[in-house]
Structures are given as structure tokens and as C-alpha cells.
Design a protein around this motif. Structure first.
Motif, PDB file in Angstrom:
ATOM      1  N   ARG A  48       0.794  -1.234   0.000  1.00  0.00           N
ATOM      2  CA  ARG A  48       0.000   0.000   0.000  1.00  0.00           C
ATOM      3  C   ARG A  48       0.817   1.271   0.000  1.00  0.00           C
ATOM      4  NH1 ARG A  48      -3.150  -1.492   5.207  1.00  0.00           N
ATOM      5  NH2 ARG A  48      -1.025  -2.150   5.574  1.00  0.00           N
ATOM      6  N   CYS A  73       8.011   6.612  -6.084  1.00  0.00           N
ATOM      7  CA  CYS A  73       7.627   6.659  -7.500  1.00  0.00           C
ATOM      8  C   CYS A  73       8.385   5.612  -8.306  1.00  0.00           C
ATOM      9  CB  CYS A  73       7.848   8.052  -8.072  1.00  0.00           C
ATOM     10  SG  CYS A  73       6.694   9.289  -7.449  1.00  0.00           S
ATOM     11  N   ARG A 112       6.972   2.377  -7.756  1.00  0.00           N
ATOM     12  CA  ARG A 112       5.550   2.352  -8.110  1.00  0.00           C
ATOM     13  C   ARG A 112       4.643   2.077  -6.898  1.00  0.00           C
ATOM     14  NH1 ARG A 112       6.063   3.254 -13.236  1.00  0.00           N
ATOM     15  NH2 ARG A 112       7.251   2.059 -14.723  1.00  0.00           N
ATOM     16  N   ARG A 113       5.014   2.653  -5.776  1.00  0.00           N
ATOM     17  CA  ARG A 113       4.181   2.555  -4.573  1.00  0.00           C
ATOM     18  C   ARG A 113       3.028   3.544  -4.715  1.00  0.00           C
ATOM     19  NH1 ARG A 113       6.011  -1.918  -1.803  1.00  0.00           N
ATOM     20  NH2 ARG A 113       8.238  -1.977  -2.198  1.00  0.00           N
ATOM     21  N   PRO A 114       1.851   3.176  -4.248  1.00  0.00           N
ATOM     22  CA  PRO A 114       0.705   4.086  -4.406  1.00  0.00           C
ATOM     23  C   PRO A 114       0.710   5.287  -3.475  1.00  0.00           C
ATOM     24  CG  PRO A 114       0.015   1.994  -3.434  1.00  0.00           C
ATOM     25  CD  PRO A 114       1.464   1.857  -3.786  1.00  0.00           C
ATOM     26  N   ASP A 157      -0.805  10.667  -1.640  1.00  0.00           N
ATOM     27  CA  ASP A 157      -1.305   9.692  -2.598  1.00  0.00           C
ATOM     28  C   ASP A 157      -0.568   9.880  -3.913  1.00  0.00           C
ATOM     29  OD1 ASP A 157      -2.731   7.883  -4.074  1.00  0.00           O
ATOM     30  OD2 ASP A 157      -4.645   8.931  -3.914  1.00  0.00           O
ATOM     31  N   SER A 201      -0.795   7.465  -6.419  1.00  0.00           N
ATOM     32  CA  SER A 201      -1.444   6.682  -7.469  1.00  0.00           C
ATOM     33  C   SER A 201      -2.262   7.548  -8.417  1.00  0.00           C
ATOM     34  CB  SER A 201      -2.328   5.603  -6.859  1.00  0.00           C
ATOM     35  OG  SER A 201      -3.336   6.178  -6.052  1.00  0.00           O
ATOM     36  N   THR A 202      -2.643   8.751  -7.987  1.00  0.00           N
ATOM     37  CA  THR A 202      -3.438   9.614  -8.849  1.00  0.00           C
ATOM     38  C   THR A 202      -2.684  10.867  -9.294  1.00  0.00           C
ATOM     39  OG1 THR A 202      -4.410  10.721  -6.952  1.00  0.00           O
ATOM     40  CG2 THR A 202      -5.613   8.843  -7.874  1.00  0.00           C
TER      41      THR A 202
END
Length: 154
Positions: A76, A107, A110-112, A148, A150-151
Motif C-alpha cells: 500500500r 515513484c 511504483r508505490r501508491p 497519494d 497513485s493519482t
């Protein structure tokens, strides 16, 4: 990861067991007032056990240790477990630079998200907010904060 930042003069060095006493001392010095405020007990042994189970990086300016951060991970998030800056380097960009390094790591992996916990009365939470972390909850002593990824458009 040992590349430096020419603009700030900071660079990272992965810590070794030789850095444990520095990390313990700076953490106790920086955090003892918060522990006392919340009637928590500082324990060197507990710190040492936590240190051994984390990925630890020294923040270095020239050849001088300016601070350190400790990380852990799960699917996560990348978690900042400790971020400590020596008083001589506070308000000189070391903490902000360190957060930027952690975000870059997250980043690349690729961690959210990047997550951390901070004492409710610790002014460092203002830095975390400036860096984009938002409060996600808390308890009597601590705020949980998250950036966050991921967005985000990077």
C-alpha cells in the motif's frame, strides 16, 4: 543511492550499524519533549530493535551527517518511520529535501502512497502538509498522514 544535490549540498548514504548511536541520539534529542508531553517512555532498546528492522538512510551535507530517515514498505505504501534532522540543519531544507528523496523512491518503486505518523503537537506536520501529505486520521497522540501517488500526474 548516493548521488548528491548540487543545489542543496545534501546527499544520501545508506546507513550502517555504525550510525545507530547517531540516529538514537538525534531521535531522542528531537523527540523526548513529545514523549514527555504524552507521558510516553523513551526506550533505547526499543529504538535499536526498530532501527535493525528498517531501511535507514543518512542525510549528509558535505561530510557531516545532517539527519536520517527510516523506511518500511508494504503493497500500500512506502512508510517514513523516522525523519530526524539535526538542529543545525533544521530550517535549511534538509527535511524537505529528504521527503523529496522518499517520494522519488516511492515513484520508482511504483508505490501508491507515502505515509507517516507524526505527533499532533510536532510542528513538522506543517512541512509535511507543504509537501502534499494530508491527514488521514489519528489518535490521542498522533496524526497519520499520506501523500497519494497513485493519482498524481508526475
Amino acid at each position: 543511492m548516493s548521488e548528491g544535490d548540487e543545489q542543496t549540498g545534501f546527499h544520501l548514504r545508506q546507513s550502517t550499524t555504525d550510525d545507530l548511536s547517531f540516529a538514537r541520539e538525534i531521535t531522542c534529542r528531537n523527540m523526548l519533549r513529545y514523549y514527555m508531553n504524552y507521558d510516553l517512555l523513551w526506550q533505547d532498546d526499543a529504538f535499536d530493535i526498530a532501527w535493525a528492522g528498517r531501511e535507514n538512510w543518512l542525510i549528509v551535507c558535505g561530510t557531516t551527517p545532517a539527519g536520517y530517515f527510516s523506511l518500511s514498505r508494504d503493497a500500500r505504501a512506502l512508510y517514513i518511520r523516522e525523519l530526524q534532522v539535526c538542529e543545525a540543519f533544521q530550517r535549511r531544507g534538509a527535511g524537505s529535501w529528504a521527503i523529496d528523496q522518499v517520494v522519488a523512491m516511492a515513484c520508482r518503486e511504483r508505490r501508491p502512497a507515502v505515509r507517516l505518523t507524526v505527533f499532533k503537537n510536532n510542528p513538522a506536520q506543517n512541512l509535511y502538509r507543504r509537501k502534499g501529505l494530508v491527514e488521514q486520521g489519528g489518535d490521542d497522540c498522533f496524526l497519520r498522514m499520506q501523500l497519494d501517488l497513485s493519482t498524481r500526474v508526475l
